[in-house]
Design a protein around this motif. Structure first.
Motif, mmCIF file in Angstrom:
data_model
loop_
_atom_site.group_PDB
_atom_site.id
_atom_site.type_symbol
_atom_site.label_atom_id
_atom_site.label_comp_id
_atom_site.label_asym_id
_atom_site.label_seq_id
_atom_site.Cartn_x
_atom_site.Cartn_y
_atom_site.Cartn_z
ATOM 1 N N LEU A 59 -23.578 21.113 -28.416
ATOM 2 C CA LEU A 59 -22.462 21.620 -29.382
ATOM 3 C C LEU A 59 -23.183 21.849 -30.728
ATOM 4 O O LEU A 59 -22.737 22.863 -31.363
ATOM 5 C CB LEU A 59 -21.290 20.626 -29.621
ATOM 6 N N VAL A 60 -23.987 21.134 -31.098
ATOM 7 C CA VAL A 60 -24.810 21.178 -32.400
ATOM 8 C C VAL A 60 -25.680 22.451 -32.446
ATOM 9 O O VAL A 60 -25.832 23.138 -33.244
ATOM 10 C CB VAL A 60 -25.581 19.917 -32.780
ATOM 11 N N ALA A 61 -26.396 22.682 -31.267
ATOM 12 C CA ALA A 61 -27.234 23.747 -30.997
ATOM 13 C C ALA A 61 -26.497 25.157 -30.843
ATOM 14 O O ALA A 61 -27.166 26.083 -30.732
ATOM 15 C CB ALA A 61 -28.063 23.542 -29.725
ATOM 16 N N ALA A 92 -19.476 16.335 -31.705
ATOM 17 C CA ALA A 92 -20.835 16.938 -31.712
ATOM 18 C C ALA A 92 -21.834 16.079 -31.748
ATOM 19 O O ALA A 92 -22.879 16.054 -31.394
ATOM 20 C CB ALA A 92 -20.951 18.088 -32.779
ATOM 21 N N GLU A 93 -21.412 14.795 -32.510
ATOM 22 C CA GLU A 93 -22.386 13.657 -32.434
ATOM 23 C C GLU A 93 -22.820 12.962 -31.134
ATOM 24 O O GLU A 93 -23.754 12.404 -31.168
ATOM 25 C CB GLU A 93 -21.795 12.690 -33.666
ATOM 26 N N ALA A 119 -16.173 9.992 -26.521
ATOM 27 C CA ALA A 119 -15.981 10.734 -27.974
ATOM 28 C C ALA A 119 -14.472 11.117 -28.094
ATOM 29 O O ALA A 119 -14.088 10.904 -29.282
ATOM 30 C CB ALA A 119 -16.849 11.941 -27.864
ATOM 31 N N LEU A 120 -13.824 11.654 -26.989
ATOM 32 C CA LEU A 120 -12.519 11.952 -27.022
ATOM 33 C C LEU A 120 -11.522 10.729 -27.364
ATOM 34 O O LEU A 120 -10.717 10.713 -28.229
ATOM 35 C CB LEU A 120 -11.911 12.300 -25.902
ATOM 36 N N LEU A 121 -11.612 9.708 -26.852
ATOM 37 C CA LEU A 121 -10.972 8.366 -26.963
ATOM 38 C C LEU A 121 -11.232 7.675 -28.441
ATOM 39 O O LEU A 121 -10.440 6.934 -29.004
ATOM 40 C CB LEU A 121 -11.268 7.316 -25.671
ATOM 41 N N ASP A 122 -12.522 7.893 -29.029
ATOM 42 C CA ASP A 122 -12.655 7.436 -30.257
ATOM 43 C C ASP A 122 -11.964 8.115 -31.493
ATOM 44 O O ASP A 122 -12.169 7.684 -32.481
ATOM 45 C CB ASP A 122 -14.158 7.380 -30.527
ATOM 46 N N LEU A 123 -11.695 9.397 -31.190
ATOM 47 C CA LEU A 123 -10.794 10.348 -32.173
ATOM 48 C C LEU A 123 -9.404 9.461 -32.372
ATOM 49 O O LEU A 123 -8.789 9.068 -31.242
ATOM 50 C CB LEU A 123 -10.853 11.782 -31.551
#
Length: 463
Positions: free
Chosen positions: A342-344, A336-337, A288-292
């Motif tokens: 994180l969503v909770a 969060a996806e 997720a970090l590398l996709d940002l």
């Protein structure tokens, strides 16, 4: 000329460009308001805050007066102000905290929080909080970063929960894995030499910066190379770094800028990121970090990982405070996806603390290359500086030699070129020596072989 020099010398000194922006935002002033008050453009104010230029003359004095910090409060109110300046730390203790007297507050404020990052250890003035709340687009969605630092410089190992301070231990002290935020000498000791001060800063911040840069790039070798180059640049500019308000932040910004350079894509060794972690939760966070986008990834790492506040994050990423808040919200939503926990989270503060712990665990679990010794970094910086100096001298000598050779061999006067022949009034053009005809050849042969009789002006007879 004397008047101008005197005015320049009498002008008040200005803080660093990063501090100028923080002071402006602490007073809730926008770039447009400062530009209108000083009679300059918004681009000029931005160049002052990025360090490209500096104000001069009367504008310098007005600018210094405009961003000057408020005078210190009364001594009786300082303990309470010092307590308000400390950022709230995530609750780790279930027991009631013992009350402290106001007299003990000044002695407690310099102590770092356990596991706090060296980069986030410097206190942030309380005036920065209203500026962040006024300029952020949605204050409820951006929670203050936790005080507990992430990406500590301790060697990787199994994570263990930090002990909760009970009623018998009201003031926890830093453990062996959390270095002191200020590597300077104690009062009463002789001052450190430049080599010793640099070595202390390097030992204090280099391991943590390597782990942060790894999360920023996903490449272990690039992380070590970026931190080493940043410290070499810091040693080359040590007089400037030594007096900086945040030396670790100076090195961190240099390492991040080098690591995020798009030219690394042309290097075969850095085209693809390293293998992700095997654990599913850490693998999801790593991907997720590398996709940002790089700017969003850096904002998330500085705010939720390192623990900077919103104005400092915006200043280090060279963005406005609302833009940094927007990037942070977008980055949290994208992460969060991939991470359902994180969503909770019930509130943005809990979400920030949870993301902070996940980033800290990911950084400590990964095996990154150990930074080289500080002496090797200083030697490499000095060697590189000598090589560049010798190359500049050699290039200047070569340029001088080529110029001297050109001046020596160049003609000293101008010779006009011969104009091309043209036909005028039917007369054949005569643009220079023509080819000899048969009659001319016979005449030339007679002149060279026969003796001329009579006056020299007579033309010899051609047989």
């Amino acid at each position: 000329m004397t008047r101008s020099t005197t005015d320049e010398a009498a002008a008040p000194p200005l803080p660093s460009p990063k501090e100028r922006r923080r002071l402006r935002e602490a007073k809730s002033l926008s770039e447009e308001e400062v530009a209108q008050a000083l009679g300059v453009t918004r681009a000029t104010v931005r160049s002052w805050e990025t360090g490209r230029t500096s104000p001069r003359g009367r504008k310098r004095a007005l600018y210094a007066q405009l961003i000057a910090p408020d005078p210190d409060p009364a001594p009786a109110a300082r303990p309470e102000t010092a307590r308000r300046r400390k950022r709230p730390a995530p609750e780790r203790s279930t027991g009631p905290a013992p009350e402290r007297s106001p007299a003990a507050a000044p002695e407690r404020s310099p102590e770092p929080v356990p596991e706090q990052l060296p980069e986030a250890a410097s206190p942030v003035p309380a005036a920065g909080a209203p500026a962040a709340a006024a300029e952020a687009p949605s204050p409820s969605a951006v929670a203050p970063p936790p005080a507990a630092g992430a990406l500590a410089s301790a060697p990787p190992g199994p994570e263990s929960p930090s002990p909760s301070p009970g009623p018998e231990s009201p003031s926890p002290s830093p453990g062996p894995e959390s270095p002191s935020p200020s590597p300077g000498p104690e009062p009463g000791t002789p001052p450190l030499s430049p080599d010793e001060a640099f070595d202390a800063l390097y030992a204090h911040a280099a391991p943590g910066l390597v782990r942060q840069t790894f999360l920023l790039t996903g490449r272990r070798s690039l992380a070590g190379e970026s931190v080493e180059r940043a410290f070499q640049l810091a040693w080359h500019r040590w007089p400037e770094v030594a007096v900086d308000r945040d030396p670790v932040g100076w090195v961190r910004a240099a390492a991040y800028e080098y690591a995020m350079s798009p030219w690394h894509r042309l290097r075969r060794v850095h085209r693809q990121p390293d293998a992700p972690p095997t654990e599913p939760a850490r693998r999801a966070l790593f991907e997720a970090l590398l996709d940002l986008p790089p700017a969003y990834r850096r904002t998330l790492l500085l705010y939720d990982g390192v623990g900077l506040d919103l104005p400092e994050t915006a200043a280090e990423t060279e963005a406005s405070t609302p833009a940094a808040a927007g990037r942070l919200e977008t980055a949290r939503a994208a992460v969060a996806e991939r991470l359902p926990e994180l969503v909770a989270a019930a509130s943005p503060a809990e979400q920030s603390a949870l993301l902070h712990d996940r980033l800290s665990g990911l950084a400590r679990a990964e095996h990154v290359p150990s930074p080289p010794p500080a002496r090797a970094v200083r030697t490499g910086s000095d060697t590189k500086a000598r090589l560049w100096t010798r190359a500049a001298i050699a290039f200047a000598a070569l340029l001088i030699g080529v110029t001297a050779l050109t001046l020596h061999t160049a003609p000293t006067h101008y010779e006009a070129p011969i104009s091309p022949a043209e036909r005028v009034g039917g007369v054949p053009p005569r643009g220079g020596p023509q080819k000899l005809t048969a009659q001319d050849l016979e005449l030339q042969k007679a002149l060279t072989e026969q003796l001329a009789h009579g006056p020299e002006r007579l033309v010899p007879r051609i047989p």
